[in-house]
Design a protein around this motif. Structure first.
Motif, PDB file in Angstrom:
ATOM      1  N   SER A  61       0.827  -1.212   0.000  1.00 51.52           N
ATOM      2  CA  SER A  61       0.000   0.000   0.000  1.00 51.52           C
ATOM      3  C   SER A  61       0.858   1.256   0.000  1.00 51.52           C
ATOM      4  O   SER A  61       0.528   2.244  -0.681  1.00 51.52           O
ATOM      5  N   GLU A  62       1.962   1.233   0.744  1.00 50.18           N
ATOM      6  CA  GLU A  62       2.845   2.404   0.787  1.00 50.18           C
ATOM      7  C   GLU A  62       3.491   2.659  -0.568  1.00 50.18           C
ATOM      8  O   GLU A  62       3.652   3.806  -0.987  1.00 50.18           O
ATOM      9  N   LEU A  70       0.766   4.239  -2.698  1.00 48.42           N
ATOM     10  CA  LEU A  70       0.527   5.623  -2.299  1.00 48.42           C
ATOM     11  C   LEU A  70       1.585   6.556  -2.863  1.00 48.42           C
ATOM     12  O   LEU A  70       1.294   7.712  -3.214  1.00 48.42           O
ATOM     13  N   ALA A  94      -5.513  -0.386   7.382  1.00 51.31           N
ATOM     14  CA  ALA A  94      -5.845   0.369   6.168  1.00 51.31           C
ATOM     15  C   ALA A  94      -5.213  -0.210   4.911  1.00 51.31           C
ATOM     16  O   ALA A  94      -5.763  -0.088   3.816  1.00 51.31           O
ATOM     17  N   VAL A  97      -6.439   0.267   1.042  1.00 49.34           N
ATOM     18  CA  VAL A  97      -5.703   1.220   0.201  1.00 49.34           C
ATOM     19  C   VAL A  97      -5.347   0.560  -1.129  1.00 49.34           C
ATOM     20  O   VAL A  97      -5.489   1.167  -2.202  1.00 49.34           O
ATOM     21  N   GLN A 130      -4.363   6.667  12.948  1.00 52.91           N
ATOM     22  CA  GLN A 130      -3.479   6.969  11.827  1.00 52.91           C
ATOM     23  C   GLN A 130      -3.936   6.242  10.576  1.00 52.91           C
ATOM     24  O   GLN A 130      -3.962   6.811   9.477  1.00 52.91           O
ATOM     25  N   ASP A 131      -4.310   4.977  10.722  1.00 53.25           N
ATOM     26  CA  ASP A 131      -4.817   4.212   9.581  1.00 53.25           C
ATOM     27  C   ASP A 131      -6.127   4.804   9.069  1.00 53.25           C
ATOM     28  O   ASP A 131      -6.380   4.827   7.858  1.00 53.25           O
ATOM     29  N   VAL A 164      -5.309   7.718   6.797  1.00 51.67           N
ATOM     30  CA  VAL A 164      -4.758   7.264   5.513  1.00 51.67           C
ATOM     31  C   VAL A 164      -5.877   6.782   4.605  1.00 51.67           C
ATOM     32  O   VAL A 164      -5.930   7.135   3.414  1.00 51.67           O
ATOM     33  N   ASP A 179      -8.207   9.604   3.273  1.00 50.00           N
ATOM     34  CA  ASP A 179      -7.568  10.348   2.195  1.00 50.00           C
ATOM     35  C   ASP A 179      -7.565   9.544   0.902  1.00 50.00           C
ATOM     36  O   ASP A 179      -7.793  10.084  -0.185  1.00 50.00           O
ATOM     37  N   CYS A 180      -7.328   8.257   1.027  1.00 54.06           N
ATOM     38  CA  CYS A 180      -7.266   7.396  -0.149  1.00 54.06           C
ATOM     39  C   CYS A 180      -8.611   7.307  -0.864  1.00 54.06           C
ATOM     40  O   CYS A 180      -8.670   7.182  -2.084  1.00 54.06           O
TER      41      CYS A 180
END
Length: 391
Positions: free
Chosen positions: A164-165, A168, A237, A241, A270-271, A274, A277-278
């Motif tokens: 996922s990172e 992103l 998340a 994502v 935090q998740d 993320v 926003d996604c």
């Protein structure tokens, strides 16, 4: 950590584990391991009273605001205690209108509300936020199969997060950027790690030990008046994502958006940020389809679109592997063979197993872009993009 918090944490890592393990051995040795009522009553009584003693002291102390990590860790410990009581049928939501664990409920609700998460343990408490002390992390029991289950779920979760990172990172670069190719390769490699991890879990985990001795700790239970579903290994998340950025699932699909709504508070704050926003981002699939209209013959398109399709295929394989192998072997098959398919409280999410299996099949088909007309599968769009490749 305060002294009371440290003392409770030590109990969770020691006596709590021993008490649960002793009960599991009694259940597993019986003719009907599914039936735990009337077995090990003295051990159950000790579990309830010892945990209550620690929690009463924590309530007297009040919220000392040690920061998110400390509060989340404490919530996990209280959640472990409540989940264990549910597992041993000390509490049972169908026979109660409110939790009999009054003190634990009060502390859990205080912590959950202040942290912005559900007031019970979540998968993060066992996986991504489970600190090891002297090489040992927190578990319910000392059973090897529980450790195996947590180990491989954690590996899979972290691999999904890496994927996922990487995806992103493509957003500010765009689908035509040469480095997007590197990021798509990284995402695919991470998803292949998920497949490898799940394959090992499939081979190493004992079916009966999981079904009878690990799975029951993830059941629904009440905190205060409300019943909360059990923790799910997908409550982070990263996997969503990937769904959204690849474009295989869409936030405007009522089925999928309901899934997201149901899991938001089971994720860390935090998740949650993320994923929110996604949800407003254009997917890579839609971006490639736009570029296809005028740039399909460009070298960058041919390279990056091919790599994108590889990432989609890998993600689809992880979903199918989970549904057709892991769920089938460790939940569906034993439940069917033991005549428990319609038994209430069998699933972590609450609904009867046949209903859950149908929902999981739908999710797996969305993630794998299956050829189905009754769900918003991206099968045709994936095929259209595939047809744009010259080799």
């Amino acid at each position: 950590m305060t002294t009371n918090t440290e003392t409770f944490d030590r109990w969770i890592r020691s006596d709590f584990v021993h008490l649960n393990s002793a009960l599991e051995e009694l259940y597993f040795a019986s003719d009907n391991p599914e039936d735990v009522e009337g077995t090990g009553e003295e051990i159950k009584k000790q579990l309830v009273e010892d945990g209550k003693t620690h929690i009463v002291e924590l309530l007297k102390e009040g919220n000392t605001d040690e920061g998110f990590d400390a509060g989340f860790d404490l919530l996990g410990n209280v959640g472990f205690y409540m989940a264990a009581c549910r597992r041993h049928e000390i509490t049972e939501p169908s026979r109660e209108t409110k939790s009999p664990l009054v003190e634990a409920s009060a502390l859990s609700m205080q912590l959950g509300a202040s942290l912005g998460v559900v007031p019970r343990f979540a998968s993060a408490h066992l996986e991504t936020h489970n600190k090891a002390v002297n090489g040992v992390y927190k578990t319910f029991t000392s059973l090897e199969d529980e450790a195996t289950f947590i180990d491989y779920n954690t590996r899979a979760a972290l691999s999904y997060i890496r994927a996922s990172e990487a995806l992103l990172r493509t957003l500010p670069l765009g689908v035509s950027h040469p480095i997007t190719a590197d990021l798509l390769k990284a995402a695919t490699a991470a998803l292949q790690d998920v497949i490898s991890s799940n394959t090992e879990l499939f081979e190493k985990l004992d079916v009966d030990r999981f079904f009878y001795c690990v799975r029951p700790y993830y059941k629904t239970h009440r905190v205060g008046l409300r019943e909360y579903r059990g923790a799910n290994a997908g409550d982070f998340a990263g996997i969503n994502v990937i769904d959204l950025l690849l474009g295989l699932c869409r936030a405007d699909d009522p089925y999928y958006s309901q899934l997201l709504v149901d899991k938001f508070l089971f994720m860390t704050p935090q998740d949650q940020l993320v994923l929110r926003d996604c949800m407003r981002q254009e997917s890579l699939l839609d971006a490639f389809l736009v570029e296809r209209e005028s740039n399909s013959s460009e070298a960058w398109f041919q390279r990056n679109a091919a790599l994108f399709l590889e990432a989609c295929e890998a993600h689809g394989l992880t979903a199918l592997q989970h549904h057709e192998k892991l769920v089938a072997k460790f939940i569906e098959d034993p439940a069917f063979s033991k005549g428990l398919m319609e038994r209430k409280g069998l699933t972590a999410s609450g609904p009867p197993l046949p209903v859950l299996l149908k929902s999981l099949r739908k999710l797996a088909d969305l993630r794998s872009a299956a050829e189905r007309d009754d769900i918003p599968s991206r099968y045709r769009e994936i095929q259209l993009l595939r047809e744009s490749l010259t080799s």
